[in-house]
Design a protein around this motif. Sequence first.
Motif, PDB file in Angstrom:
ATOM      1  N   LYS A  68      61.642  38.600  35.556  1.00  0.00           N
ATOM      2  CA  LYS A  68      60.488  39.463  35.661  1.00  0.00           C
ATOM      3  C   LYS A  68      59.541  38.918  36.580  1.00  0.00           C
ATOM      4  CE  LYS A  68      58.123  41.676  31.931  1.00  0.00           C
ATOM      5  NZ  LYS A  68      57.382  41.543  30.480  1.00  0.00           N
ATOM      6  N   PHE A  69      59.275  37.423  36.540  1.00  0.00           N
ATOM      7  CA  PHE A  69      58.293  37.000  37.244  1.00  0.00           C
ATOM      8  C   PHE A  69      58.885  36.840  39.071  1.00  0.00           C
ATOM      9  CE2 PHE A  69      56.247  35.125  33.452  1.00  0.00           C
ATOM     10  CZ  PHE A  69      55.098  35.639  33.734  1.00  0.00           C
ATOM     11  N   LYS A  70      59.924  36.784  39.214  1.00  0.00           N
ATOM     12  CA  LYS A  70      60.669  36.892  40.335  1.00  0.00           C
ATOM     13  C   LYS A  70      60.401  38.441  41.089  1.00  0.00           C
ATOM     14  CE  LYS A  70      64.218  33.304  40.425  1.00  0.00           C
ATOM     15  NZ  LYS A  70      65.648  32.783  40.394  1.00  0.00           N
ATOM     16  N   LYS A  71      60.652  39.298  40.016  1.00  0.00           N
ATOM     17  CA  LYS A  71      60.324  40.528  40.636  1.00  0.00           C
ATOM     18  C   LYS A  71      59.017  40.958  40.925  1.00  0.00           C
ATOM     19  CE  LYS A  71      60.098  44.093  37.770  1.00  0.00           C
ATOM     20  NZ  LYS A  71      60.438  45.158  36.599  1.00  0.00           N
ATOM     21  N   PHE A  72      57.965  40.408  40.312  1.00  0.00           N
ATOM     22  CA  PHE A  72      56.652  40.630  40.529  1.00  0.00           C
ATOM     23  C   PHE A  72      56.338  39.856  41.741  1.00  0.00           C
ATOM     24  CE2 PHE A  72      55.963  41.260  35.879  1.00  0.00           C
ATOM     25  CZ  PHE A  72      55.677  42.729  36.010  1.00  0.00           C
ATOM     26  N   GLN A  73      56.833  38.520  41.932  1.00  0.00           N
ATOM     27  CA  GLN A  73      56.659  37.850  43.412  1.00  0.00           C
ATOM     28  C   GLN A  73      56.993  38.701  44.639  1.00  0.00           C
ATOM     29  OE1 GLN A  73      58.446  34.001  42.922  1.00  0.00           O
ATOM     30  NE2 GLN A  73      56.569  33.028  42.331  1.00  0.00           N
ATOM     31  N   LYS A  74      58.194  39.132  44.521  1.00  0.00           N
ATOM     32  CA  LYS A  74      58.780  40.031  45.602  1.00  0.00           C
ATOM     33  C   LYS A  74      57.726  41.222  45.797  1.00  0.00           C
ATOM     34  CE  LYS A  74      63.489  38.863  45.201  1.00  0.00           C
ATOM     35  NZ  LYS A  74      64.828  39.315  44.391  1.00  0.00           N
ATOM     36  N   SER A  75      57.088  41.857  44.902  1.00  0.00           N
ATOM     37  CA  SER A  75      56.357  43.118  44.948  1.00  0.00           C
ATOM     38  C   SER A  75      55.065  42.976  45.722  1.00  0.00           C
ATOM     39  CB  SER A  75      56.352  44.029  43.577  1.00  0.00           C
ATOM     40  OG  SER A  75      55.691  43.309  42.948  1.00  0.00           O
ATOM     41  N   ASP A  76      54.327  42.480  44.629  1.00  0.00           N
ATOM     42  CA  ASP A  76      52.847  42.053  45.292  1.00  0.00           C
ATOM     43  C   ASP A  76      52.281  40.591  44.481  1.00  0.00           C
ATOM     44  OD1 ASP A  76      50.362  42.406  46.489  1.00  0.00           O
ATOM     45  OD2 ASP A  76      49.714  44.120  45.345  1.00  0.00           O
ATOM     46  N   SER A  77      51.245  40.136  45.338  1.00  0.00           N
ATOM     47  CA  SER A  77      50.857  38.996  44.656  1.00  0.00           C
ATOM     48  C   SER A  77      49.604  39.354  43.723  1.00  0.00           C
ATOM     49  CB  SER A  77      50.241  37.982  45.876  1.00  0.00           C
ATOM     50  OG  SER A  77      49.148  38.459  46.390  1.00  0.00           O
ATOM     51  N   LYS A  78      48.870  40.403  43.733  1.00  0.00           N
ATOM     52  CA  LYS A  78      48.080  40.689  42.831  1.00  0.00           C
ATOM     53  C   LYS A  78      48.717  41.246  41.680  1.00  0.00           C
ATOM     54  CE  LYS A  78      44.564  42.323  46.320  1.00  0.00           C
ATOM     55  NZ  LYS A  78      43.784  43.466  46.879  1.00  0.00           N
ATOM     56  N   VAL A  79      49.837  41.696  41.529  1.00  0.00           N
ATOM     57  CA  VAL A  79      50.430  42.404  40.446  1.00  0.00           C
ATOM     58  C   VAL A  79      50.944  41.197  39.589  1.00  0.00           C
ATOM     59  CG1 VAL A  79      52.313  43.599  39.527  1.00  0.00           C
ATOM     60  CG2 VAL A  79      51.377  44.405  41.322  1.00  0.00           C
ATOM     61  N   LEU A  80      51.433  40.151  40.185  1.00  0.00           N
ATOM     62  CA  LEU A  80      51.725  38.670  39.745  1.00  0.00           C
ATOM     63  C   LEU A  80      50.635  38.083  39.041  1.00  0.00           C
ATOM     64  CD1 LEU A  80      53.934  36.664  38.891  1.00  0.00           C
ATOM     65  CD2 LEU A  80      53.158  35.378  41.014  1.00  0.00           C
ATOM     66  N   GLU A  81      49.305  38.165  39.730  1.00  0.00           N
ATOM     67  CA  GLU A  81      48.317  37.497  39.081  1.00  0.00           C
ATOM     68  C   GLU A  81      47.732  38.281  37.883  1.00  0.00           C
ATOM     69  OE1 GLU A  81      45.252  37.129  42.031  1.00  0.00           O
ATOM     70  OE2 GLU A  81      46.614  35.932  43.467  1.00  0.00           O
ATOM     71  N   LYS A  82      47.696  39.661  37.931  1.00  0.00           N
ATOM     72  CA  LYS A  82      47.648  40.349  36.711  1.00  0.00           C
ATOM     73  C   LYS A  82      48.197  40.008  35.371  1.00  0.00           C
ATOM     74  CE  LYS A  82      45.461  44.475  39.230  1.00  0.00           C
ATOM     75  NZ  LYS A  82      45.416  45.736  39.249  1.00  0.00           N
ATOM     76  N   VAL A  83      49.658  39.839  35.706  1.00  0.00           N
ATOM     77  CA  VAL A  83      50.429  39.797  34.786  1.00  0.00           C
ATOM     78  C   VAL A  83      50.213  38.317  34.174  1.00  0.00           C
ATOM     79  CG1 VAL A  83      52.859  39.166  34.173  1.00  0.00           C
ATOM     80  CG2 VAL A  83      52.320  41.336  35.405  1.00  0.00           C
TER      81      VAL A  83
END
Length: 110
Positions: free
Chosen positions: A69-84
């Motif tokens: 899940k976190f790898k997927k978020f890292q690939k998409s956008d850094s802001k999304v990862l920070e929110k998660v």
Amino acid sequence: SEIEEVKKRIDKEKDPEEKQKLQQLLNKLQSRAAHESNLNLVVFINSINVILLRLFNLAEEKKLELVDKFKKFQKSDSKVLEKVIEKRRKKNASKEHRYVPFKRRCKIDS
């Protein structure tokens, strides 16, 4: 039980041959009982091992899911990862509030 009855019969018996036959029967019954108890113990231990293995596998699966899940978020956008990550931090913080005594919890909130 049957073993106790055979023991009583051995004590009462006067004929040596009959006594020996009863003694053999007693040995046979005792070995059968011991074998059954060992079998039950083996089955019990095996069932516990299966349960522990299943729990271990579930925990590993959960960890792998989080990593994916976190790898997927890292690939998409850094802001999304920070929110998660922020949501996860808040969730963990709310869980930890249960362990703080109520009086101190009120002081922390205000």
